[in-house]
Design a protein around this motif. Structure first.
Motif, PDB file in Angstrom:
ATOM      1  N   VAL A  43       0.849  -1.194   0.000  1.00 23.90           N
ATOM      2  CA  VAL A  43       0.000   0.000   0.000  1.00 23.90           C
ATOM      3  C   VAL A  43       0.883   1.242   0.000  1.00 23.90           C
ATOM      4  CG1 VAL A  43      -1.727   1.290   1.282  1.00 23.90           C
ATOM      5  CG2 VAL A  43      -1.924  -1.176   1.083  1.00 23.90           C
TER       6      VAL A  43
ATOM      7  N   ARG B 103     -17.285   4.355   7.848  1.00 26.86           N
ATOM      8  CA  ARG B 103     -16.807   4.306   6.474  1.00 26.86           C
ATOM      9  C   ARG B 103     -15.552   3.442   6.341  1.00 26.86           C
ATOM     10  NH1 ARG B 103     -17.710   7.995   2.657  1.00 26.86           N
ATOM     11  NH2 ARG B 103     -15.504   8.332   2.337  1.00 26.86           N
ATOM     12  N   GLU B 104     -14.874   3.304   7.452  1.00 30.54           N
ATOM     13  CA  GLU B 104     -13.631   2.520   7.394  1.00 30.54           C
ATOM     14  C   GLU B 104     -13.859   1.130   7.939  1.00 30.54           C
ATOM     15  OE1 GLU B 104     -11.065   4.858   9.740  1.00 30.54           O
ATOM     16  OE2 GLU B 104     -11.626   6.674   8.657  1.00 30.54           O
ATOM     17  N   ALA B 105     -15.151   0.729   7.878  1.00 29.86           N
ATOM     18  CA  ALA B 105     -15.510  -0.536   8.524  1.00 29.86           C
ATOM     19  C   ALA B 105     -14.635  -1.679   8.034  1.00 29.86           C
ATOM     20  CB  ALA B 105     -16.964  -0.842   8.227  1.00 29.86           C
ATOM     21  N   ALA B 106     -14.379  -2.569   8.947  1.00 38.51           N
ATOM     22  CA  ALA B 106     -13.627  -3.783   8.627  1.00 38.51           C
ATOM     23  C   ALA B 106     -12.377  -3.474   7.824  1.00 38.51           C
ATOM     24  CB  ALA B 106     -14.514  -4.762   7.870  1.00 38.51           C
ATOM     25  N   LEU B 107     -11.558  -2.656   8.410  1.00 36.07           N
ATOM     26  CA  LEU B 107     -10.334  -2.215   7.749  1.00 36.07           C
ATOM     27  C   LEU B 107      -9.494  -3.408   7.308  1.00 36.07           C
ATOM     28  CD1 LEU B 107      -8.530   0.444   7.318  1.00 36.07           C
ATOM     29  CD2 LEU B 107      -7.230  -0.529   9.183  1.00 36.07           C
TER      30      LEU B 107
ATOM     31  N   GLY C 214     -10.287  -6.267   6.416  1.00 41.09           N
ATOM     32  CA  GLY C 214     -10.825  -6.898   5.223  1.00 41.09           C
ATOM     33  C   GLY C 214     -10.385  -6.176   3.964  1.00 41.09           C
ATOM     34  N   GLY C 215     -10.261  -4.853   4.080  1.00 41.68           N
ATOM     35  CA  GLY C 215      -9.877  -4.073   2.913  1.00 41.68           C
ATOM     36  C   GLY C 215      -8.426  -4.266   2.549  1.00 41.68           C
TER      37      GLY C 215
ATOM     38  N   LEU D 227      -5.004  -1.444  -2.479  1.00 42.01           N
ATOM     39  CA  LEU D 227      -5.926  -0.304  -2.421  1.00 42.01           C
ATOM     40  C   LEU D 227      -5.773   0.365  -1.068  1.00 42.01           C
ATOM     41  CD1 LEU D 227      -9.114  -1.898  -4.005  1.00 42.01           C
ATOM     42  CD2 LEU D 227      -7.249  -0.670  -5.108  1.00 42.01           C
ATOM     43  N   TYR D 228      -6.082   1.663  -1.010  1.00 45.25           N
ATOM     44  CA  TYR D 228      -6.043   2.359   0.279  1.00 45.25           C
ATOM     45  C   TYR D 228      -7.307   1.994   1.039  1.00 45.25           C
ATOM     46  CZ  TYR D 228      -2.720   4.879  -2.580  1.00 45.25           C
ATOM     47  OH  TYR D 228      -1.689   5.179  -3.431  1.00 45.25           O
ATOM     48  N   PRO D 229      -7.179   1.224   2.110  1.00 44.90           N
ATOM     49  CA  PRO D 229      -8.388   0.665   2.745  1.00 44.90           C
ATOM     50  C   PRO D 229      -9.263   1.725   3.390  1.00 44.90           C
ATOM     51  CG  PRO D 229      -6.443   0.153   4.033  1.00 44.90           C
ATOM     52  CD  PRO D 229      -5.959   0.795   2.785  1.00 44.90           C
ATOM     53  N   HIS D 230      -8.687   2.902   3.667  1.00 43.55           N
ATOM     54  CA  HIS D 230      -9.468   3.911   4.368  1.00 43.55           C
ATOM     55  C   HIS D 230     -10.141   4.872   3.394  1.00 43.55           C
ATOM     56  CE1 HIS D 230      -5.482   5.413   3.508  1.00 43.55           C
ATOM     57  NE2 HIS D 230      -5.931   6.657   3.644  1.00 43.55           N
TER      58      HIS D 230
ATOM     59  N   SER E  30     -12.627   5.534  -0.170  1.00 46.56           N
ATOM     60  CA  SER E  30     -13.639   4.936  -1.041  1.00 46.56           C
ATOM     61  C   SER E  30     -13.010   4.654  -2.407  1.00 46.56           C
ATOM     62  CB  SER E  30     -14.816   5.888  -1.204  1.00 46.56           C
ATOM     63  OG  SER E  30     -14.388   7.038  -1.897  1.00 46.56           O
TER      64      SER E  30
ATOM     65  N   MET F  65     -16.347   1.156   0.012  1.00 48.29           N
ATOM     66  CA  MET F  65     -14.999   1.016   0.567  1.00 48.29           C
ATOM     67  C   MET F  65     -14.394  -0.265   0.008  1.00 48.29           C
ATOM     68  SD  MET F  65     -14.852   3.674   2.387  1.00 48.29           S
ATOM     69  CE  MET F  65     -13.325   3.506   3.283  1.00 48.29           C
ATOM     70  N   PRO F  66     -13.064  -0.344  -0.074  1.00 48.07           N
ATOM     71  CA  PRO F  66     -12.426  -1.548  -0.629  1.00 48.07           C
ATOM     72  C   PRO F  66     -12.880  -2.832   0.066  1.00 48.07           C
ATOM     73  CG  PRO F  66     -10.821   0.178  -0.420  1.00 48.07           C
ATOM     74  CD  PRO F  66     -12.087   0.709   0.196  1.00 48.07           C
ATOM     75  N   SER F  67     -13.139  -2.726   1.395  1.00 51.02           N
ATOM     76  CA  SER F  67     -13.520  -3.936   2.115  1.00 51.02           C
ATOM     77  C   SER F  67     -14.880  -4.453   1.664  1.00 51.02           C
ATOM     78  CB  SER F  67     -13.551  -3.639   3.615  1.00 51.02           C
ATOM     79  OG  SER F  67     -14.401  -2.546   3.871  1.00 51.02           O
TER      80      SER F  67
END
Lengths: 743, 363
Positions: free
Chosen positions: A628, A734-738, A740-741, B86-89, B91, B130-132
């Motif tokens: 990242v 909005r940053e839910a389940a970070l 996971g992302g 992807l930047y997880p924080h 959109s 969001m990416p998640s």
């Protein structure tokens, strides 16, 4: 199965408790066969002397218990109330007022068979309302020490100390060292000017021309550089021992210290004041054997007290522990100049008042003293403020209220709750759900009980105290009176000194400053130390975690020492800088202004707190994938942009709970505030917890009022934690389940 | 747009040499693929091209511009990562816009470009997510979009398909090829998957142990592998190798396979034959499974079936030819038993010859 074994365990515990209670009751019934228990706070030579004295008393076996001095009074009170206390104990007479009011002591009766054998001041100290409440053992007060290297002979007048010197003192040395910020040490000067702390009716008497003159005199000593400022006992000892003070005003403890180190010294009674012609008269403390009500009823206990106060025991004590006896017929040896000086001094000392009002004098008097010494205030206004503070502490306790409305409201709530429970219990589905979860309850029940007994019950009991007033043991219900008094600043100025709102503001400011510094330093170091290219990274990590690993009070005391205006490391640094760069920076009196005192506190707490944020940051950074950051690099982000726009937002969810925790710790960081600034200047840097502590322990044991503080602190913290969590949930929806992302 | 030229690139991490004097050239607008097994240095080469690592020696040129010491942000490249990164924080929309915002592109233009790319990749309905909240395929498309929206001089792909399932992989492969033919941007693509390499590449670089073994058009490399390594790496199922010796006889040149129980002779193509191949010269024969035909069992070349894998449209037969295991690809309908004898026919032109010492081809 689990439930049944729990029941068995409960039954066994109950049986055990019953048996031990029964065993104790049988001992109680046979009281005459019991050994005598004696409590004391002695150590070293005094303890050995006591044991030696007791070994010569054959009438009955005596069990002694040495209790640390700091916890002495509290332990005594608690143990005696529970029937576990001693039969007799040794303590200073000035606590008699407290003990008497709580019925922890009884008149000694025939234990004092021969009052005329004791010195008059000793008898005055232990008498109250025509009754004797103790058998005097020894007397203690301060006297004048002098260094024979510098001093020809002790002077007659305090103003003539300089003239008594053989030669001028080198720079860096002081004429006289004494604990000038301490009201106890100031008492000698005050009495010399004809003033006093308390009048005959327990009124505040530290006022008027004599008191003002004494303060101005003390200030001038500092201004002329003859006396070190803010000296505590340790500094007085250090200065005198190292020959950097020609004179010192101190007690037998300094004599013991000097004799042990084989340092030559002279000692004499305190000189007179030229201004009034009167001698300096220190406070006198009489150590006495006191009897608990249970002990006073036993003749052999009274006999032991009589023996301890007797001539033979007094001689043993004088010989072994070198303490000045309170008996007329035990005089110090001709050659023992030290004891003779102390005895002479005691004869012209002032017996310290033992009334409860005296407890309310110390803090206001100390604050006034320090204000004047640091030239922040003139003597008159400072003393008038001290009087207001005394009145504030001594204000009449709230009137008793009937608990009936409270009980009715509580009963109503419980009725409502049981009604709702009943409604739910009629629901078959709910009953089924409860039945199904029974095994789960069985697994958690031990934890619920443990937490209930160890955490919830004490918390509730503490909170309940906020609804009561009065001395421990005689508390009565006052409802919300403490809270009302708190939020109305006890009827005074809402933004005045010591008002809840002002202290709250200082607390919030203190917390905010600390958090900002913790985050700035902790995050920077965390990010720096997480870089894999850094050489010696492991070493830095260990070094930087050390401040966290050292007990906080050790660190706090070390920092307090560094901030001392005359002897601190910071002043040393300033001198060094002046020398190197030819500048003329003045040493900073850290604790005489709010801003600098707060800075000193914050510096100490930042030192203590940044490693936590640093460690959490390093842990959080491991969750930021390299790809990242690479992506951001390729996208054109600079190092700073990567940190601000990628790394920090990504570690935020991990950091938030740590920051919240840090905020709560800081909000309640008693150690640093109490030990570093101690509320200086004039209580301005006190935060809510240290203020609550003062109400409980230095302002006449107003536990109810202190508990009201604690309850408000609890609600403030619980409320802000709740809102912080809400805010975080909203922010992070909005940053839910970070995680996971990232994957 | 720019051609990419790499000259004598060396990269060492401590004592480990990861790249050992690599030179290559991807022409302007071409799609270059670096392929090789794990640890061959292909990803490191890509990171050097992107500027994420600094080379120990050698030069990197984009067009005429020497970018060896340039920061990544000054190289005008965009990269798609294996994990999408992807930047997880942020959109999807913010992810796409990130690189443009960093470069202070006008906000209106950012909106336009994000919308265009969203359309192109079918991300329009996902922009606020969001990416998640995205599936693997969707994340992959966002990662592609983030690269495309920047309109860089060079695209870089670091195994972008390896986290997708097989069906999706095929589809995205086609998408990438299509996007490239639309955009015509010079691209460098790293993969260990020979199918991706073969299908995507205009120019392919087969890497092994920090060196480029062979460079060129995919089919050329497939048909004319320069080394035994390249021959074995490309093709599925892989090429079979048999140790043999050259023998000259009246019928021409043959490779004699000497085994315990048997001795076989394979005719060699005269066009392949080199006079230099002396009698008795040891060689390694390379046989591609699809170039071995099964004929009736009376044929002189015979092998015994060890195992067969039925894939439906075709069957892979593992058989023993004179004591050496070879793979034969046959029709899916053909039914073979274990231990059965097979007659084989191998055209002389289909046989590859390698030096057993150096691994080099004897073409």
């Amino acid at each position: 199965m689990v439930i049944r074994s729990l029941w068995i365990l409960f039954a066994v515990l109950l049986a055990g408790l019953t048996c031990s209670a029964h065993a104790e009751a049988s001992v109680e019934a046979d009281g005459r066969g019991r050994p005598i228990t004696l409590w004391h706070a002695y150590r070293g030579a005094e303890q050995q002397a006591l044991q030696n004295t007791l070994s010569a008393w054959k009438l009955r076996q005596v069990e002694t218990l040495a209790v640390p001095y700091d916890a002495y009074a509290a332990k005594l009170a608690a143990a005696i109330k529970l029937g576990q206390g001693p039969d007799l104990f040794i303590d200073a007479h000035e606590r008699l007022g407290n003990y008497r009011s709580r019925k922890l002591v009884a008149p000694v009766g025939d234990a004092l068979s021969d009052p005329d054998a004791f010195l008059p001041q000793a008898m005055a100290a232990i008498r109250h309302g025509g009754q004797a409440y103790g058998v005097p053992l020894s007397q203690k007060c301060v006297a004048l020490f002098f260094n024979p290297t510098w001093v020809k002979a002790p002077p007659l007048y305090l103003e003539g100390l300089n003239a008594a010197l053989r030669q001028p003192l080198p720079t860096g040395s002081f004429l006289l060292a004494y604990e000038n910020g301490n009201a106890y040490a100031h008492a000698a000067l005050l009495h010399g000017f004809g003033g006093r702390f308390l009048d005959d009716h327990d009124g505040f008497a530290f006022l008027g021309p004599p008191a003002e003159s004494s303060l101005i005199f003390a200030r001038d000593l500092v201004t002329r550089g003859e006396v070190p400022e803010n000296a505590d006992g340790a500094l007085v000892t250090t200065l005198f021992r190292s020959g950097k003070a020609a004179f010192a005003i101190s007690g037998p403890w300094l004599a013991a210290d000097l004799s042990a180190a084989k340092i030559p010294y002279g000692i004499s009674v305190l000189p007179r004041l030229k201004a009034t012609g009167q001698p300096l008269r220190p406070f006198l403390t009489i150590e006495a054997v006191m009897l608990t009500p249970r002990g006073a009823a036993r003749s052999e206990v009274r006999a032991l007290a009589r023996y301890l106060g007797g001539r033979d025991a007094a001689k043993r004590r004088q010989k072994l522990a070198r303490v000045d006896s309170a008996r007329r017929d035990v005089v110090p040896d001709e050659k023992d100049h030290v004891l003779r000086a102390f005895r002479q001094q005691a004869a012209q000392a002032v017996v310290m008042p033992s009334s409860l009002a005296m407890q309310a004098v110390w803090e206001p008097a100390r604050r006034a003293l320090r204000q004047v010494l640091s030239a922040r205030s003139d003597a008159g206004p400072a003393l008038r403020q001290a009087q207001r503070r005394f009145a504030d502490v001594r204000r009449p306790p709230p009137a008793p209220r009937s608990p009936t409305p409270w009980l009715l409201a509580l009963g109503g709530l419980m009725l409502l709750a049981s009604w709702r429970l009943y409604r739910r219990a009629r629901d078959a589905e709910f009953r089924e759900a409860v039945r199904r979860s029974m095994p789960a309850y069985a697994y958690v029940i031990h934890a619920v009980i443990a937490i209930g007994v160890l955490v919830v019950l004490p918390l509730l009991a503490g909170a309940l105290i906020a609804l009561y007033a009065g001395q421990p043991g005689e508390m009565y219900f006052v409802g919300a009176a403490h809270f009302l008094s708190l939020v109305t600043a006890r009827g005074g100025d809402l933004l005045g000194s010591g008002s809840f709102y002002v202290v709250l503001f200082v607390t919030v400011l203190w917390t905010a400053l600390n958090l900002v510094c913790h985050l700035a330093i902790g995050l920077s170091l965390g990010v720096l130390l997480a870089r894999p290219v850094l050489r010696g990274r492991a070493l830095y990590r260990v070094l930087l975690i050390i401040p966290w690993a050292v007990p906080s009070y050790v660190t706090a005391l070390a920092w307090k020492g560094m901030f001392h205006r005359q002897f601190g490391a910071v002043t040393g640094l300033i001198h060094q800088l002046n020398r190197v760069f030819g500048t003329e920076m003045e040493p900073i009196a850290w604790f005489s202004r709010f801003s600098t005192a707060l800075t000193a506190n914050v510096a100490t707490n930042v030192w203590l707190g940044f490693p936590f944020i640093m460690v959490v940051t390093m842990a959080a950074l491991t969750a930021v994938p390299r790809e990242v950051l690479d992506a951001a690099t390729v996208d054109g982000a600079t190092r700073w942009q990567r940190l601000r726009r990628v790394t920090l937002p990504m570690i935020r969810p991990t950091m938030l709970p740590a920051v919240l925790l840090g905020a709560i710790w800081t909000f309640n960081m008693f150690n640093v505030v109490f030990l570093v600034s101690g509320g200086e200047p004039d209580g301005q840097t006190d935060i809510l917890v240290s203020e609550a502590y003062r109400w409980a322990f230095t302002r006449g044991a107003q536990y109810g009022y202190a508990a009201a503080y604690a309850v408000l602190i609890f609600f403030l913290l619980a409320g802000s934690t709740f809102f912080a969590a809400r805010w975080r949930d909203r922010a992070s929806s909005r940053e839910a389940a970070l995680a996971g992302g990232v994957s | 747009m720019a051609a990419i030229t790499v000259r004598d690139l060396v990269k060492r991490f401590g004592d480990t040499t990861v790249l050992d004097g690599v030179s290559l050239e991807v022409p302007d607008g071409a799609f270059g693929v670096l392929v090789g097994p794990s640890g061959c240095g292909k990803s490191t080469l890509l990171r050097l091209l992107a500027g994420l690592e600094e080379p120990t020696a050698g030069r990197i040129l984009f067009g005429e511009r020497d970018v060896t010491d340039a920061e990544p942000r000054d190289r005008d490249i965009a990269m798609v990562f294996q994990s999408y990164a992807l930047y997880p924080h942020l959109s999807v929309e913010k992810n796409l816009a990130f690189g443009l915002e960093i470069r202070k592109v006008d906000p209106d233009e950012i909106r336009d470009r994000v919308a265009t790319v969203g359309d192109m990749l079918g991300l329009t309905t996902l922009l606020q997510r969001m990416p998640s909240e995205l599936s693997g395929g969707q994340r992959q498309r966002v990662a592609m979009g983030r690269a495309i929206v920047r309109r860089p001089e060079v695209f870089m792909f670091d195994e972008p398909l390896s986290n997708l399932d097989a069906a999706l992989r095929g589809q995205v492969r086609v998408d990438i090829r299509r996007l490239h033919s639309e955009l015509q941007t010079t691209s460098v693509y790293v993969t260990h998957d020979q199918v991706e390499a073969m299908t995507l590449a205009d120019v392919m670089f087969v890497m092994n142990e920090g060196k480029i073994e062979q460079a060129g058009a995919p089919l050329t490399i497939f048909n004319r592998p320069a080394t035994r390594f390249v021959a074995g790496f490309l093709g599925s199922p892989p090429m079979s190798f048999i140790d043999a010796k050259i023998a000259h006889s009246s019928e021409g040149c043959v490779a004699r396979i000497v085994a315990k129980e048997d001795e076989l002779c394979l005719p060699l193509d005269p066009s392949v034959y080199r006079e230099a191949l002396a009698d008795g010269q040891p060689v390694v024969l390379g046989l591609r499974p699809h170039e071995i035909r099964v004929v009736d069992s009376a044929a002189p070349l015979r092998a015994r079936v060890l195992l067969s894998e039925k894939l439906g449209s075709e069957t892979h037969v593992y058989a023993s030819l004179a004591g050496t295991e070879i793979t034969v690809r046959v029709d899916g309908e053909l039914s073979l038993q274990e231990g059965q004898e097979l007659g084989l026919d191998i055209e002389a032109a289909a046989i590859h010859l390698f030096d057993p010492e150096t691994g080099k081809s004897w073409w």
